[in-house]
Design a protein around this motif. Sequence first.
Motif, PDB file in Angstrom:
ATOM      1  N   SER A 133       0.939  -1.152  -0.040  1.00 28.21           N
ATOM      2  CA  SER A 133       0.068  -0.031  -0.071  1.00 28.21           C
ATOM      3  C   SER A 133       0.944   1.079  -0.111  1.00 28.21           C
ATOM      4  N   ARG A 139       0.650   0.801   5.664  1.00 25.12           N
ATOM      5  CA  ARG A 139       1.749  -0.078   5.476  1.00 25.12           C
ATOM      6  C   ARG A 139       2.473  -0.138   6.735  1.00 25.12           C
ATOM      7  N   LEU A 164       0.775  -5.198  -4.442  1.00 29.32           N
ATOM      8  CA  LEU A 164      -0.345  -4.416  -3.774  1.00 29.32           C
ATOM      9  C   LEU A 164      -1.323  -5.508  -2.997  1.00 29.32           C
ATOM     10  N   CYS A 166      -5.124  -6.273  -1.105  1.00 23.29           N
ATOM     11  CA  CYS A 166      -6.299  -5.805  -1.251  1.00 23.29           C
ATOM     12  C   CYS A 166      -7.471  -6.820  -0.582  1.00 23.29           C
ATOM     13  N   GLN A 171      -8.783  -1.823   5.487  1.00 22.57           N
ATOM     14  CA  GLN A 171      -8.879  -1.132   4.177  1.00 22.57           C
ATOM     15  C   GLN A 171     -10.281  -0.539   3.769  1.00 22.57           C
ATOM     16  N   ASP A 179      -4.353   3.282  -4.193  1.00 22.50           N
ATOM     17  CA  ASP A 179      -3.152   2.444  -4.393  1.00 22.50           C
ATOM     18  C   ASP A 179      -2.870   2.093  -5.689  1.00 22.50           C
TER      19      ASP A 179
END
Length: 265
Positions: A133, A139, A164, A166, A171, A179
């Motif tokens: 991120s 992060r 990245l 997800c 989040q 991102d």
Amino acid sequence: MKASPLKRYAEVRDKYPREVVLLRSVGCSWGRCPFCDYRHDADRNAARCVGFNREILKSVRGSCNGTLQIIDSASFNELPAGTLFDIVETCARAQIRTLVLEQHWSYRDTLRSVRDTFAAFGVACKFIVGLESFDYGFRETVLKKGMGRVLPEEAGRYFQWANLLCGLEGQTLGMIEADIAEGLRRFERIIVNVFVPNSTPFRRDEALVEAFYRSPLFARLRDSPSAEILDIRSPLAPDTLGGIGYPEAAPVQNRESLCPAGNGI
């Protein structure tokens, strides 16, 4: 019941054709990413590690445009020296001309020497960073990546690809969209790893994952040659990396594994 061995070799034939191997390192020097149990796939006995990896590398044939991606339970620099020699021999035997290698941010100043070493054998290198991120607080405070306040443009100067993460609880869809947009600006290629449940306390946010798959962003990314979306649990995800890191005997969807999406590197 004995666990099924992990899948350690695959051919990826879609957006960026390549062979992929999952090797075993002697251990991750960072090893503090709390969402990752990938680092447990290690062996402090270097000689045993070399023999194990040699058997995996025998599968490489140069069958996907002469490109090979090497993943391990740490950074590329943390493979034993004997495995590095075997990788050079594998490149010569299978006519590999491009290597895709993963490194932790802390190894950024070593990338040139790795690149120069393989260039002497006619092999080009691309490097992946496990950025996860661009959101500093998430992060470094939650994911504990150990990168500090690295600027997006600085990361893009060292690395060509970025991982990245997800779909984790904590989040938001806005964070994920930001991102991905930043990643596409800064890197040749991004790999969006939709989190897969593992042995850590971190949880997959199913509502967030569903919102991502329904979003216009996903519709744009699905067929993008610059992005892969990896999610072994969902049939909506266009990419799986050949099931690397998951039990050989398990079906592609609904797997849980030692190796979660987002490998902590």
